[in-house]
Design an enzyme around this catalytic site. Structure first.
Site, PDB file in Angstrom:
ATOM      1  N   GLU A   1      70.649  60.293  76.825  1.00 56.01           N
ATOM      2  CA  GLU A   1      70.724  61.066  78.062  1.00 56.01           C
ATOM      3  C   GLU A   1      72.044  60.796  78.784  1.00 56.01           C
ATOM      4  OE1 GLU A   1      68.708  63.299  78.196  1.00 56.01           O
ATOM      5  OE2 GLU A   1      67.681  63.593  80.094  1.00 56.01           O
TER       6      GLU A   1
ATOM      7  N   SER B   1      65.716  65.707  79.681  1.00 56.94           N
ATOM      8  CA  SER B   1      64.614  65.784  80.630  1.00 56.94           C
ATOM      9  C   SER B   1      65.128  65.760  82.056  1.00 56.94           C
ATOM     10  CB  SER B   1      63.626  64.631  80.402  1.00 56.94           C
ATOM     11  OG  SER B   1      64.261  63.402  80.648  1.00 56.94           O
TER      12      SER B   1
ATOM     13  N   HIS C   1      62.856  71.244  76.579  1.00 59.21           N
ATOM     14  CA  HIS C   1      62.440  69.876  76.880  1.00 59.21           C
ATOM     15  C   HIS C   1      61.083  69.585  76.240  1.00 59.21           C
ATOM     16  CE1 HIS C   1      60.770  67.015  80.211  1.00 59.21           C
ATOM     17  NE2 HIS C   1      61.080  66.354  79.124  1.00 59.21           N
TER      18      HIS C   1
ATOM     19  N   MET D   1      62.739  61.340  69.622  1.00 56.09           N
ATOM     20  CA  MET D   1      62.559  62.742  69.999  1.00 56.09           C
ATOM     21  C   MET D   1      63.066  63.672  68.900  1.00 56.09           C
ATOM     22  SD  MET D   1      61.029  62.622  72.842  1.00 56.09           S
ATOM     23  CE  MET D   1      61.058  64.327  73.342  1.00 56.09           C
TER      24      MET D   1
ATOM     25  N   VAL E   1      70.220  63.723  71.720  1.00 52.45           N
ATOM     26  CA  VAL E   1      70.911  62.437  71.756  1.00 52.45           C
ATOM     27  C   VAL E   1      70.638  61.783  73.109  1.00 52.45           C
ATOM     28  CG1 VAL E   1      72.687  63.226  70.157  1.00 52.45           C
ATOM     29  CG2 VAL E   1      73.074  63.428  72.622  1.00 52.45           C
TER      30      VAL E   1
ATOM     31  N   ASP F   1      72.510  62.697  62.458  1.00 50.61           N
ATOM     32  CA  ASP F   1      72.813  61.573  63.353  1.00 50.61           C
ATOM     33  C   ASP F   1      74.171  61.021  62.970  1.00 50.61           C
ATOM     34  OD1 ASP F   1      72.651  59.295  65.105  1.00 50.61           O
ATOM     35  OD2 ASP F   1      70.477  59.572  65.136  1.00 50.61           O
TER      36      ASP F   1
ATOM     37  N   LYS G   1      76.566  64.206  75.237  1.00 52.06           N
ATOM     38  CA  LYS G   1      75.962  65.499  74.930  1.00 52.06           C
ATOM     39  C   LYS G   1      77.056  66.564  74.744  1.00 52.06           C
ATOM     40  CE  LYS G   1      71.364  64.720  76.990  1.00 52.06           C
ATOM     41  NZ  LYS G   1      70.532  64.791  75.790  1.00 52.06           N
TER      42      LYS G   1
END
Lengths: 401, 796
Positions: B406, B433, B454, B328, B404, B347, B411
């Site tokens: 879920e 999401s 999203h 993503m 990152v 990252d 987060k």
């Protein structure tokens, strides 16, 4: 209602339906008119007594157009009073012609009727007549049109017939036909096709391959896979959503062959026979028609046969022999399973997989073959049935007298 | 003649300038029809009075030549208006026919686009001259709105270019460049400069040519008519090929094919009348209403920023930070860099960040290969992405998006890390999401600057972006996110914060219903085929395999935990009882796509580097799905009796999910198989083991299966609307169509209620509720819609 008798049944041999086939050089009108001449000769028929000539033809355009029944009667030199009509019930046209003739006689309004059919598939290809069903997009969509082969593969998928099952049936058809041909079982009915000078062109069914085996059929490619992928499978699945995907298992070796040929049958009431000195061979016991789903298209034989049996007050096991048109192997397998009929009673001398399916003539041909075999085996009752385009089914029960 | 300026120029020609008053475009509305009729009378009069006049030139005062039909008026055309509508169309066509049979040349001089009805006005001219300008479009977009070109468009295109080319071009609503339009025969001449247009038009009058090809008795249809054997062979297959694409759900495409074929076998004027009858059928039907609503009005609402705070000034994003360079993050970086935005792609390690950047390198290389962009431009785009492991590089970003795994804790951690280098203005977005934005915003000391953006997967293909406004999200953040999405060339919808937001939640209702049906013993092929026939791009079971059953399982557990939390009966050991504390082995985002349904990303479960695999130890002997019986989790076992029972999923769906994920350990495609097997080099096949779910249940009709799979999505949408999760019709409909591929012919999940008819929809909900459970209970808002529709009907 008058009783209806069959007095004679004849046919041409079936020739491979391509330019390399023996009958390709013969005009369809001659396939038919020469056969009419032979019928008149061998029955010593006073053609002025023929009320009507009912001829099935599925692509009645071009050389086969313009009421080929009447044109053929004129070409055969029959009495002008013998009328003619061409009918079309797709693959059942030949049997429909017989049934219609029987109904004319049974009604008492006609006494003597010639029925039959003709199709030169090599000269007037299937589909030549167009039509809204396939060629009008609005109607095509409305009726979920798919080519018959997709329906045949759908039958096999739904019933779980494997490629091996169907190939075994296909090989059997050739094997039985080859034996019957060698033993001369078809001689009584086959009238060799000759040219106008009488020189022989073809005197036997051209497409029988005695050496056919499951192994030899294994290499044949499925015929309808590509069409299916173009969108027809998806259309079929709209009606059969329980099927994940259609297994394309039919091919040239387990489906009916494309051939040229013609057939005739003489039907009449008892009085006509007496007057003309004809000997009845069998009685028409019952006829039936039905309609089923046009998309799967080929499941009509069982319900049509049940209807005919019910009308005759008979059960399936009252029938001694069956002729089920071998349009596709799966059609016959489904019929046998639906009516619980043993294989040894069905298509005992092979069928259209081995000998071909000249669309307009086949129904008349297989009824004649059935009659010959009932006589040879000295059995009593027979039933002939075909699956029909547009999802119809047809059946005729006869009984020797 | 208010919409047509009428003048005689240089004593040589009558010039009609199309110039609708108080409008930026010319439309084929009632005013224009009247004006055209009057203009024709004037033309006839003047041509008779002044035989020296050479002909007529039609041109436009607008930037586009002519924009086409009046769609607003079309929305009001109902079945009862058929006779009037047909008469109007025929009258209009009679005037266009009169124009092309004046006996004097008529020239169209186009310096702007001509679409739909506009192109039909053009096709009534003998000479059709266009300026070759980039962006100028010529075509018939009618089919994309459920209509057909009904003022001669089909009949004439068939006669100009043949049945096959006409059908292809018109069913696909292709818009052509001037050069392609010349090839199609739609235009007859191209001029390179606008200055050359009128001189060319006057020159065209000189020859005096004034007969249309179709009025020439010797004219033959290119490629032949329907009785031509090669055309006939094509005809029996063409509907199947069309239906393969449309599933029989798009009446316009079928109608275009039917008109093209039938018209080719008829004389010109009868053909025109057939075309009018079919247009009337489509225009009075419901599908065109659905498509006009969604693809014209709803999309325009989005284009005109209806869901954006209007007081906020436009905000360009100059420098974007992306946290997490997985599928993503990499996709977001690409989407931004390819639109000229500088990107810092961060990252944990530089290496991972570079791996993410490599996606852009691959996509750029492909475009260079295809000749779509020059190598220098590709190089410049790639250089816009800075791959890094250092959060300090985020300095100067005006927008940061985290993508990152879920996991709320993770987060929060990356949010704080990034905010350490942020200025006051920075807007921080989460590409979650499922996780509630308002909760994630707690990690920020400026929650008003925190928002959800999203993206859908694969980012480079999916056109929709769902913007989630948290409880504290400010207008500035929303405007920033909205403008950013538009900057990417994507379509934003705006929703409010709630579990699953809008798209994931409604999408979830679809796949859950698929599992529920399977759990009730419905053959899986039936479920998949019936969903596909409705037009869902992928069946519910297939799409579950793609997004992974693990994701579905995690979502279920999140929900159950939340319920347990709310009930205050959740033990401390719960979170770890799931075994997925921090070991998320998937990213979020759906791989289901609109328009390219078979082209899924399979990112879910691909990336095991963060985790140690999912280590559920479930018992599988329990018969019912809502029983989660983790062996190591006695607390849950006790809690079971006091509730955790999903409010979104039917028991049979939970049963199927648990059985698949933990009993059969078939977690989906990325895990080697789920509801399907994926044999190497062959199409996927339904897993034969699904027979475990078959049983002699009460038979469920095809209609019930269809309605359960589809109406459940509309019901969930209505609930979202009622709860304020979705605020506007355009967000609901466009989100459904572009987000998870709810079929275009319905006009979206909300419009589908109107397709069925709100009162009928309501009745159907009640019936489904009685038979299958409360998830089909009609929301109050449906009653309101039904009453409103009922009132409108009685008023009319």
């Amino acid at each position: 209602m008058s009783e209806v008798f069959i007095y004679d049944a004849i046919r041409t041999p079936r020739g491979r339906g391509k330019s390399s086939g023996a009958l390709h050089e013969v005009k369809p009108i001659r396939l038919l008119s020469n056969l009419m001449r032979s019928l008149a000769e061998r029955t010593q028929l006073d053609t002025s007594r023929v009320d009507d000539v009912v001829i099935g033809c599925v692509s009645p355009v071009g050389e086969q157009g313009s009421v080929i029944a009447r044109t053929a009667a004129l070409a055969a030199g029959w009495d002008l009073r013998a009328a003619g009509v061409q009918i079309n019930r797709f693959c059942a046209s030949g049997l429909e012609a017989v049934n219609l003739a029987a109904q004319k006689v049974a009604s008492g309004w006609e006494d003597l009727v010639v029925a039959g059919g003709v199709e030169s598939m090599s000269r007037v290809p299937m589909g030549s007549d167009g039509g809204a069903w396939a060629h009008d997009p609005e109607i095509n969509v409305l009726t979920s049109f798919v080519p018959q082969g997709i329906g045949a593969d759908l039958v096999a998928t739904l019933d779980g017939y494997s490629r091996e099952d169907l190939d075994a049936f296909g090989a059997q058809s050739h094997c039985k036909a080859a034996q019957a041909q060698a033993a001369g079982y078809f001689h009584r009915s086959i009238i060799p096709v000759c040219d106008e000078l009488g020189l022989p062109i073809l005197d036997h069914d051209e497409t029988i391959r005695p050496e056919t085996s499951i192994q030899s059929l294994a290499s044949l490619k499925p015929s309808f896979e590509r069409l299916g992928a173009m969108g027809f499978d998806a259309i079929a699945l709209r009606k059969y959503p329980q099927v994940e995907r259609i297994a394309h298992v039919h091919h040239a070796g387990n489906s009916s062959g494309i051939v040229d040929g013609a057939a005739l049958m003489l039907l009449g009431n008892a009085q006509a026979a007496t007057t003309l000195g004809l000997e009845p061979r069998a009685r028409v016991v019952a006829t039936a028609l039905t309609g089923t789903d046009p998309t799967i298209m080929l499941t009509g034989p069982a319900p049509a046969s049940r209807k005919a049996l019910a009308r005759a007050g008979l059960e399936a096991n009252d029938i001694d022999l069956f002729e089920v048109n071998e349009a596709f192997a799966a059609v016959v397998l489904r019929f046998m399973s639906e009516l619980t009929i043993p294989a040894e009673k069905v298509n005992v001398n092979g069928g259209a997989i081995a000998m071909g399916h000249p669309l307009g003539a086949t129904g008349c041909i297989i009824l004649g073959t059935l009659l010959d075999e009932l006589e040879r085996r000295e059995l009593r009752r027979g039933l002939a049935t075909l699956c029909v385009g547009g999802g119809m089914g047809i059946a005729t029960i006869i009984e020797r007298v | 003649m208010r919409s047509i300026r009428y003048a005689i120029e240089s004593g040589r020609a009558i010039v009609l300038t199309l110039d609708a008053p108080a409008s930026s475009v010319n439309l084929m509305n009632a005013g224009f029809r009247t004006d055209l009729h009057e203009a024709l009378a004037a033309i006839r009069r003047d041509l008779q009075a002044h035989p020296e006049l050479q002909g007529v030139i039609i041109t436009s005062a607008k930037s586009t030549f002519f924009a086409g039909a009046d769609l607003k008026a079309l929305l009001g055309v109902g079945p009862l208006d058929a006779a009037d509508f047909f008469r109007e169309v025929e009258a209009m066509k009679a005037d266009l026919r009169a124009l092309e049979r004046l006996g004097k040349p008529v020239v169209a001089a186009m310096s702007g686009s001509a679409l739909g009805g506009g192109l039909e006005v053009v096709l009534a001219c003998h000479h059709r001259i266009v300026v070759d300008r980039p962006g100028l479009e010529i075509g018939f977009p009618e089919a994309s709105l459920g209509l057909l070109p009904g003022a001669g468009g089909i009949v004439k295109t068939v006669r100009l270019k043949g049945i096959q080319a006409a059908v292809e071009t018109l069913t696909e609503s292709r818009r052509l460049t001037p050069k392609q339009a010349l090839e199609m025969g739609w235009v007859t001449q191209i001029v390179t400069h606008e200055d050359a247009l009128m001189p060319a038009a006057f020159a065209a009058l000189e020859g005096g040519h004034c007969t249309q090809p179709w009025d020439n008795p010797k004219h033959r249809i290119p490629g032949g008519g329907p009785t031509n054997p090669s055309v006939a062979a094509m005809l029996s297959v063409a509907p199947a090929m069309l239906l393969e694409k449309t599933r029989g759900n798009f009446p316009a495409q079928e109608a275009i094919l039917a008109v093209a074929v039938e018209s080719a076998g008829l004389d010109f004027d009868t053909a025109l009348r057939i075309e009018s009858r079919w247009l009337t059928r489509l225009a009075t039907g419901q599908v065109s209403k659905n498509m006009i609503t969604a693809f014209f009005f709803n999309l325009n609402d989005i284009k005109s920023d209806r869901s954006r705070p209007s007081a906020e000034a436009a905000r360009m994003t100059m420098k974007l930070g992306v946290l997490g360079a997985g599928m993503m993050g990499a996709g977001i970086a690409w989407a931004a860099a390819s639109r000229g935005i500088s990107v810092v792609l961060k990252d944990l390690t530089r290496e991972k960040a570079e791996q993410g950047k490599a996606l852009s390198a691959r996509l750029l290389a492909r475009r260079v290969e295809q000749g779509r962009i020059p190598p220098e431009k590709a190089q410049a785009t790639l250089q816009r992405i800075q791959a890094t492991a250092d959060a300090a590089d985020l300095r100067g970003c005006d927008l940061v998006i985290e993508a990152v795994f879920e996991d709320a804790a993770l987060k929060a951690q990356v949010t704080q890390e990034a905010l350490a280098f942020a200025n006051e203005e920075l807007i921080f977005a989460s590409n979650t999401s499922t996780l509630p934005i308002s909760e994630l915003a707690r990690a920020s000391h400026r929650p008003e600057n925190f928002i959800g953006i999203h993206f859908f997967s694969p980012v480079e293909k999916m056109p929709l972006v769902e913007i989630i406004r948290g409880r504290q999200t400010g207008d500035a953040a929303l405007a920033k996110a909205y403008d950013f999405v538009k900057q990417l060339g994507k379509t934003p919808i705006v929703v409010n914060d709630a579990r699953g937001f809008y798209t994931s939640r409604v999408f979830g209702s679809y796949v859950n219903e698929g599992m529920a049906l399977l759990g009730e013993g419905v053959l899986p092929a039936r479920i998949e085929n019936i969903a596909a026939q409705f037009g869902m791009p992928v069946g519910p079971l297939a799409v579950l395999d793609e997004v992974s059953l693990k994701l579905a399982d995690d979502v279920l557990h999140q929900e159950l935990d939340a319920i347990a939390d709310a009930a205050g009966n959740r033990g401390h050991d719960h979170r770890h009882g799931h075994g997925h504390g921090h070991d998320h082995s998937h990213e979020h985002g759906h791989g289901h796509g609109h328009g390219h349904g078979h082209d899924h990303a399979h990112e879910h479960g691909h990336e095991h580097d963060h985790g140690h695999g999912h280590d559920h130890a479930h018992e599988h002997d329990h018969g019912h799905g809502h029983d989660h019986g983790h062996r190591e989790d006695q607390g849950r076992r006790q809690g079971r009796r006091t509730a955790p029972r999903s409010q979104r999923m039917a028991e049979s769906a939970v049963y199927v999910l648990e059985k698949m994920a933990h009993g059969f350990k078939r977690m989906g495609r990325a895990y080697g198989g789920g509801f399907y097997d994926y044999p190497e080099g062959e199409p996927k096949r339904l897993w034969p083991g699904l027979v475990a779910f078959s049983r002699a249940a009460r038979p469920i009709s095809d209609t019930d299966i269809r309605d359960r799979l589809t109406m459940v999505q509309s019901i969930e949408t209505l609930r979202c609307l009622q709860e304020g999760v979705v605020r506007a019709e355009h967000d609901a409909n466009i989100g459904a169509i572009m987000g998870w591929g709810f079929p275009a012919w319905t006009g979206g999940t909300l419009q589908y209620v109107h397709h069925v008819g709100a009162p009928r929809f309501l009745a159907r909900c009640k019936a489904l509720q009685a038979q299958y459970g409360d998830r089909f209970a009609p929301p109050a808002i449906l009653h309101t819609l039904a009453e409103a529709e009922h009132d409108r009907a009685s008023a009319a």
